[in-house]
Every structure is written in C-alpha cells, then in structure tokens.
Design a protein around this motif. Sequence first.
Motif, short mmCIF file in Angstrom:
data_model
loop_
_atom_site.label_atom_id
_atom_site.label_comp_id
_atom_site.label_asym_id
_atom_site.label_seq_id
_atom_site.Cartn_x
_atom_site.Cartn_y
_atom_site.Cartn_z
N VAL A 20 0.89 -1.08 -0.03
CA VAL A 20 0.37 -0.02 0.04
C VAL A 20 0.90 0.60 0.32
CG1 VAL A 20 -1.65 1.19 0.93
CG2 VAL A 20 -2.38 -0.98 0.80
N SER A 21 2.09 1.09 0.78
CA SER A 21 2.65 2.41 0.79
C SER A 21 3.74 2.55 0.03
CB SER A 21 2.80 2.56 2.26
OG SER A 21 3.58 1.39 2.45
N GLU A 22 4.74 1.60 -0.02
CA GLU A 22 5.38 1.54 -1.61
C GLU A 22 5.52 0.87 -2.55
OE1 GLU A 22 9.18 1.22 0.81
OE2 GLU A 22 8.25 1.49 2.90
N GLY A 23 4.69 0.20 -2.51
CA GLY A 23 4.08 0.01 -4.37
C GLY A 23 5.00 -1.90 -4.01
N GLU A 24 4.68 -2.46 -5.19
CA GLU A 24 4.89 -4.14 -5.41
C GLU A 24 6.45 -4.41 -4.93
OE1 GLU A 24 6.29 -7.41 -7.11
OE2 GLU A 24 6.60 -5.58 -8.19
N ARG A 25 6.98 -3.28 -5.95
CA ARG A 25 8.67 -3.18 -6.01
C ARG A 25 9.50 -3.03 -5.07
NH1 ARG A 25 10.88 -0.43 -11.45
NH2 ARG A 25 12.34 -2.76 -11.56
N ALA A 26 8.96 -2.45 -4.07
CA ALA A 26 9.97 -2.44 -2.19
C ALA A 26 9.44 -3.01 -1.52
CB ALA A 26 8.65 -0.73 -1.80
N ALA A 27 7.94 -4.41 -1.77
CA ALA A 27 7.65 -5.31 -1.20
C ALA A 27 8.51 -6.25 -1.36
CB ALA A 27 6.51 -5.20 -1.00
N MET A 29 10.87 -9.91 0.36
CA MET A 29 11.14 -10.94 0.99
C MET A 29 11.86 -9.30 2.51
SD MET A 29 8.68 -13.76 0.64
CE MET A 29 9.54 -14.96 1.10
N ASP A 30 13.06 -9.55 2.50
CA ASP A 30 13.57 -9.07 3.08
C ASP A 30 13.05 -7.76 3.94
OD1 ASP A 30 15.99 -10.65 2.94
OD2 ASP A 30 16.89 -9.00 1.30
N ALA A 31 12.58 -6.82 3.68
CA ALA A 31 11.72 -6.08 3.55
C ALA A 31 10.60 -6.10 5.11
CB ALA A 31 11.19 -4.53 2.68
N VAL A 32 9.91 -6.93 3.90
CA VAL A 32 8.84 -7.21 4.86
C VAL A 32 9.09 -8.37 6.00
CG1 VAL A 32 6.80 -9.35 5.10
CG2 VAL A 32 7.16 -8.67 2.53
N ALA A 33 10.16 -9.16 6.28
CA ALA A 33 10.57 -9.37 6.81
C ALA A 33 11.28 -8.32 8.03
CB ALA A 33 12.14 -10.26 7.37
N ALA A 34 11.41 -7.56 7.68
CA ALA A 34 12.29 -6.63 8.95
C ALA A 34 10.83 -5.72 9.21
CB ALA A 34 12.89 -5.38 7.87
N ARG A 35 10.37 -5.08 8.54
CA ARG A 35 8.74 -4.48 9.16
C ARG A 35 7.56 -5.24 9.86
NH1 ARG A 35 6.16 -0.46 5.84
NH2 ARG A 35 4.31 0.51 6.54
N ALA A 36 8.03 -6.28 9.62
CA ALA A 36 7.62 -7.25 10.69
C ALA A 36 8.00 -7.70 11.89
CB ALA A 36 6.91 -8.94 10.08
N GLY A 37 9.38 -7.27 12.01
CA GLY A 37 10.06 -7.33 13.30
C GLY A 37 10.59 -9.05 13.15
N VAL A 99 -6.57 -2.40 -2.00
CA VAL A 99 -5.43 -1.53 -2.13
C VAL A 99 -4.13 -2.35 -2.39
CG1 VAL A 99 -3.62 0.94 -1.77
CG2 VAL A 99 -5.75 0.63 -1.34
N ALA A 100 -3.88 -2.85 -1.48
CA ALA A 100 -2.44 -4.18 -2.03
C ALA A 100 -2.93 -4.83 -2.75
CB ALA A 100 -1.88 -4.61 -0.65
N ALA A 101 -4.17 -6.04 -2.89
CA ALA A 101 -4.50 -6.43 -4.24
C ALA A 101 -4.64 -5.46 -5.46
CB ALA A 101 -5.16 -7.13 -3.81
N VAL A 102 -5.11 -4.03 -5.46
CA VAL A 102 -4.64 -3.01 -7.01
C VAL A 102 -3.19 -3.23 -6.77
CG1 VAL A 102 -5.15 -1.52 -7.24
CG2 VAL A 102 -6.57 -2.62 -6.57
N ARG A 103 -2.26 -3.10 -6.28
CA ARG A 103 -0.83 -2.67 -6.41
C ARG A 103 0.10 -4.13 -6.94
NH1 ARG A 103 -0.17 3.34 -5.53
NH2 ARG A 103 -0.39 3.04 -3.13
#
Length: 185
Positions: A20-27, A29-37, A99-103
């Motif tokens: 939602v906030s940064e788009g598909e390219r920014a999402a 695996m590393d970014a997801v893990a970091a954001r989720a802690g 919105v995430a699915a739209v992205r």
Amino acid sequence: MPRPPKAREALLAAYRDLLVSEGERAATMDAVAARAGVSKGGLLYHFKSKDALAEALLAALREAAALDRERMAADPEGPARYFVRTSVNSGTDMDAFFVAAVRLAQAGHESALAVLEEMDAAWLELIRREVPDPAVATAVMLMGEGLYHYSSLAGTWPEKTFGTSVGELLAVVDRLSGRAADSTP
C-alpha cells in the motif's frame, strides 16, 4: 480452524502495508521480514516465496469480500445503496487488502487481477438482483467505484472537491433505480 500464529499475521500485515505505502517493488522478502520484526528464516517458515505471500493476501481479501457481500445482501436499504454508502475508503482491513491487491494487479500479478475481477462481478451481481436494468446497475457500480477511488486519494473528496455528499449520491442511486420519484420537472 486454528488461529494463525502471530508471526504469520505480522508478516502478512507487513507485506500488505508495504504494498500500500511503497508498491510491489519495495515489498521484498527482506523488507517484509524487517517491517514485521521477524527473521528471514521466520518469514520463510510461514511463506516460502513472495508468491505465497501474495496468495495469502488475496485469500484474506477474498474472505473479507465474502463477508462484505453477506452484509450487502442483507442490508435493509438494498445492495445498491449499501455499495455506494460503503464505497468510501475508511481505512479498514478490507480497504488495505483491496489497495494492496490493486498494487499487485498494477504490477502484472494475474491472480490479483482475477480476484479483483471476481469481486467486482459478485458485487455487480448483487446490485443487478435489485436493479434489473443492466445499464443502471453498472452506473451504480461505477458510482461506488469512483467514490472509492477518490476517497483513496489524499485530499478532501467528496464534499470539498465536488460539492457532493454521499447522501446526495444515495439520492441519485434511488432515482436511477426507481426507488424514489424523479424530482425533476
């Protein structure tokens, strides 16, 4: 059904929020893990790939949409009014998943596009059960879609931008669907 582990929920929420906030390219695996802690290994335990994350997100959206359609079908004002009245992005989980699915769809993810098309077809079917004229049902659907689009953008829609309230749009729905007598001469 057993409740999913908190790490899994946190990972899915992180993926959704990054989309939602940064788009598909920014999402990534590393970014997801970091954001989720959560460690990368923890992420891979729950989701073997980015596609697995996307499929879980789309499953959550399908589930939320099914509940929404149940409410829509049971609404005492009817599906058309429900659809337009609730087509304002109010920051719910369903809004974020949508919105995430739209992205994802914008990035070429075929499953996301299919889920969005499936949702639209199901909403339109409910509207058509109430509003038998296909053009009017489509106009109601597009009114809600436009309302959702503009309310998802930063800004002051609808009242300040267009000078129209959701209540006024509902009156238009009533006129279009024949629920209210046309007040024009």
